[in-house]
Design a protein around this motif. Structure first.
Motif, mmCIF file in Angstrom:
data_model
loop_
_atom_site.group_PDB
_atom_site.id
_atom_site.type_symbol
_atom_site.label_atom_id
_atom_site.label_comp_id
_atom_site.label_asym_id
_atom_site.label_seq_id
_atom_site.Cartn_x
_atom_site.Cartn_y
_atom_site.Cartn_z
ATOM 1 N N GLY A 190 30.367 27.789 28.350
ATOM 2 C CA GLY A 190 30.996 28.057 29.637
ATOM 3 C C GLY A 190 31.844 26.927 30.167
ATOM 4 O O GLY A 190 32.560 27.111 31.150
ATOM 5 N N LEU A 191 31.781 25.740 29.549
ATOM 6 C CA LEU A 191 32.594 24.605 29.971
ATOM 7 C C LEU A 191 33.658 24.350 28.908
ATOM 8 O O LEU A 191 33.362 23.779 27.846
ATOM 9 N N ALA A 376 45.555 27.217 29.164
ATOM 10 C CA ALA A 376 44.920 28.365 28.509
ATOM 11 C C ALA A 376 43.431 28.411 28.811
ATOM 12 O O ALA A 376 42.869 29.479 29.104
ATOM 13 N N MET A 377 42.774 27.271 28.757
ATOM 14 C CA MET A 377 41.341 27.226 29.031
ATOM 15 C C MET A 377 41.054 27.589 30.479
ATOM 16 O O MET A 377 40.073 28.281 30.777
ATOM 17 N N ARG A 378 41.908 27.131 31.388
ATOM 18 C CA ARG A 378 41.704 27.437 32.805
ATOM 19 C C ARG A 378 41.759 28.946 33.043
ATOM 20 O O ARG A 378 40.951 29.505 33.791
ATOM 21 N N GLU A 379 42.674 29.636 32.383
ATOM 22 C CA GLU A 379 42.779 31.083 32.551
ATOM 23 C C GLU A 379 41.616 31.811 31.876
ATOM 24 O O GLU A 379 41.039 32.743 32.445
ATOM 25 N N ALA A 380 41.279 31.394 30.667
ATOM 26 C CA ALA A 380 40.234 32.090 29.918
ATOM 27 C C ALA A 380 38.855 31.876 30.521
ATOM 28 O O ALA A 380 37.967 32.727 30.391
ATOM 29 N N TYR A 381 38.662 30.730 31.191
ATOM 30 C CA TYR A 381 37.352 30.386 31.749
ATOM 31 C C TYR A 381 37.348 30.441 33.276
ATOM 32 O O TYR A 381 36.641 29.676 33.937
ATOM 33 N N ASP A 382 38.140 31.368 33.823
ATOM 34 C CA ASP A 382 38.082 31.675 35.254
ATOM 35 C C ASP A 382 38.257 30.453 36.147
ATOM 36 O O ASP A 382 37.515 30.249 37.111
ATOM 37 N N GLY A 383 39.236 29.634 35.819
ATOM 38 C CA GLY A 383 39.576 28.503 36.666
ATOM 39 C C GLY A 383 38.893 27.203 36.312
ATOM 40 O O GLY A 383 39.179 26.176 36.941
ATOM 41 N N GLU A 385 38.212 23.716 34.666
ATOM 42 C CA GLU A 385 39.126 22.718 34.120
ATOM 43 C C GLU A 385 38.657 22.251 32.746
ATOM 44 O O GLU A 385 37.465 22.147 32.479
ATOM 45 N N MET A 386 39.603 21.957 31.888
ATOM 46 C CA MET A 386 39.308 21.481 30.544
ATOM 47 C C MET A 386 38.622 20.120 30.590
ATOM 48 O O MET A 386 39.099 19.194 31.241
ATOM 49 N N GLU A 433 31.108 33.101 23.979
ATOM 50 C CA GLU A 433 31.956 31.952 23.674
ATOM 51 C C GLU A 433 33.017 32.320 22.647
ATOM 52 O O GLU A 433 34.174 31.896 22.742
ATOM 53 N N LEU A 434 32.648 33.092 21.631
ATOM 54 C CA LEU A 434 33.619 33.538 20.642
ATOM 55 C C LEU A 434 34.732 34.328 21.308
ATOM 56 O O LEU A 434 35.926 34.131 21.006
#
Length: 452
Positions: A190-191, A376-383, A385-386, A433-434
């Protein structure tokens, strides 16, 4: 809209992903012919080649690499003028270790408590499936916006350098503007996380000989030098009193100033038994990302069952040393070899043989590709931060790519978050996660193409 469409497509591809991962996990593709038949790796390589052809890849080839293993290559041409992205994974896996300790068969994908269990599910057959899902999602939503090269290695876990040497002999093969190495993982499920450093790896085999043959311990014990005891003393010299690595001439006091790893979290992730102290000093991040660490991987000696009252004439062990950035692996190998030779007691004969090595790696996280990945990570993980973390393991190809293509950007992502328990029994992958990392990769390829 584009994000939601991609996400919906990725979600719809998950049943196929499970089926394919189950097929791939069935291959006992341990690149060690002393333990598993070579045919298992060859069959896995053939599966990968067929999967790349099914995705429309051209120039698909099973490459015979100098270490006797096979890697699989394919390419997917993109729009004119688009950047080239190399996608990496490996299909070889670690041995299952104690099969009786697995709650389900190690080479049979089993769903339990919301996770998919099986050797290689996270490390790194799941990484290949992640790449395939991302490409499929893009093809269903307007096409893949970059040129893609895919390389799937067959001996990463053994560290025998086959793909690295092949790439050096064919430098045009893996040339790319950016490489996405799908063999790392999020710091925690999730992170979203990219890996900034990898420790390198040195593996040595040490053999100690003291007698022409075993002797009766009652008749000769007490004066006859025991090779196993000598080996144990030699190995014990590799650690200080607090358990930290102590190799003569090797600095072990560096610090990590990025993301930290709380000790309680580490104890839980590592499943440390109650009352057992952690080894070393400094922060957890210092110890596992910034400093060298030595591990005795195995010892050849008589098993307890069937042992006889004998003084041992010979004993050997396999020793690994994780090497942090800033130290060249070859130099670390020399220091470790010299230490083992110098600390073998009683004048025992000692022979140290190199088995494999990989260089440490440090990424440039300020590059444009990392900006695209953060978005990309911000969008895929609902905001979310990487995060930027280190990894104690090594991926030998990274330094080869960096040397061959110094202008290329190298990103490390993947599915090996702590719950995955890679290299241990009951390895697993989180399907959530996948799904999210596949979406992340698809979004990244779009954003990277747009930034070009």
């Amino acid at each position: 809209m584009a994000h939601r469409a991609l996400a919906a497509t990725v979600a719809s591809l998950m049943p196929q992903a499970r089926t394919e991962l189950a097929e791939l996990v069935r291959y006992q593709s341990v690149a060690d012919p002393e333990q598993f038949p070579r045919s298992e790796c060859e069959a896995a390589a053939s599966w990968v080649a067929d999967a790349l052809r099914a995705e429309g890849c051209t120039d698909v080839a099973v490459l015979d690499t100098p270490d006797g293993t096979q890697s699989v290559y394919g390419s997917l041409p993109g729009p004119a003028g688009a950047p080239t992205v190399l996608l990496y994974a490996h299909y070889d896996v670690q041995p299952p270790l104690d099969e009786q300790a697995w709650l389900s068969p190690p080479f049979e994908l089993t769903e339990r408590d919301g996770r998919w269990y099986g050797r290689g599910t996270a490390d790194c057959k799941g990484g290949l499936i992640m790449h395939l899902i991302a490409l499929r999602a893009l093809r269903a939503n307007g096409g893949v916006p970059v040129s893609v090269k895919v390389i799937v290695e067959g001996s990463e876990e053994q560290g025998t350098g086959g793909l690295e040497r092949y790439a050096e002999a064919h430098p045009e093969l893996l040339a790319a503007d950016t490489a996405v190495i799908g063999d790392s993982g999020n710091f925690r499920a999730g992170l979203p996380t990219v890996t900034a450093i990898l420790r390198g790896l040195v593996v040595l085999r040490i053999q100690v000989d003291t007698l022409e043959g075993n002797l009766h311990s009652g008749q000769f014990g007490g004066a006859a030098p025991d090779a196993l005891a000598a080996l144990i003393r030699t190995l014990d010299s590799l650690r200080a009193e607090d358990g930290s690595t102590a190799v003569d001439g090797l600095a072990a006091d560096a610090s990590w100033d990025g993301l930290q790893y709380p000790e309680d979290d580490f104890r839980q992730d590592a499943k440390v038994l109650d009352g057992v102290r952690l080894t070393g000093s400094g922060t957890i991040a210092d110890r596992i990302w910034a400093r060298p660490s030595v591990t005795v991987l195995g010892i050849d000696c008589p098993p307890v069952v069937g042992a006889t009252p004998s003084v041992q004439a010979s004993a050997r062990a396999l020793v690994s040393l994780r090497v942090p950035p800033g130290l060249e692996a070859g130099e670390a190998s020399k220091l470790l070899t010299a230490h083992l030779e110098a600390h073998t007691p009683w004048g025992a004969h000692v022979a140290v043989e190199p088995v494999g090595q990989g260089q440490p790696f440090r990424a440039d996280t300020g590059s444009p590709a990392y900006t695209a990945m953060a978005e990309a990570m911000r969008e895929a993980y609902d905001g979310a931060e990487m995060a930027i973390a280190g990894q104690g393991g090594s991926i030998p190809l990274c330094n080869t790519l960096a040397a061959l293509y110094p202008e290329a950007e190298i990103l490390l992502t993947g599915l090996s978050e702590p719950q995955a328990q890679i290299h241990a029994v009951n390895e697993s992958v989180s399907p959530e996660e996948l799904e999210r990392m596949s979406l992340t990769e698809a979004l990244f390829l779009q954003k990277y193409a747009n930034s070009w």
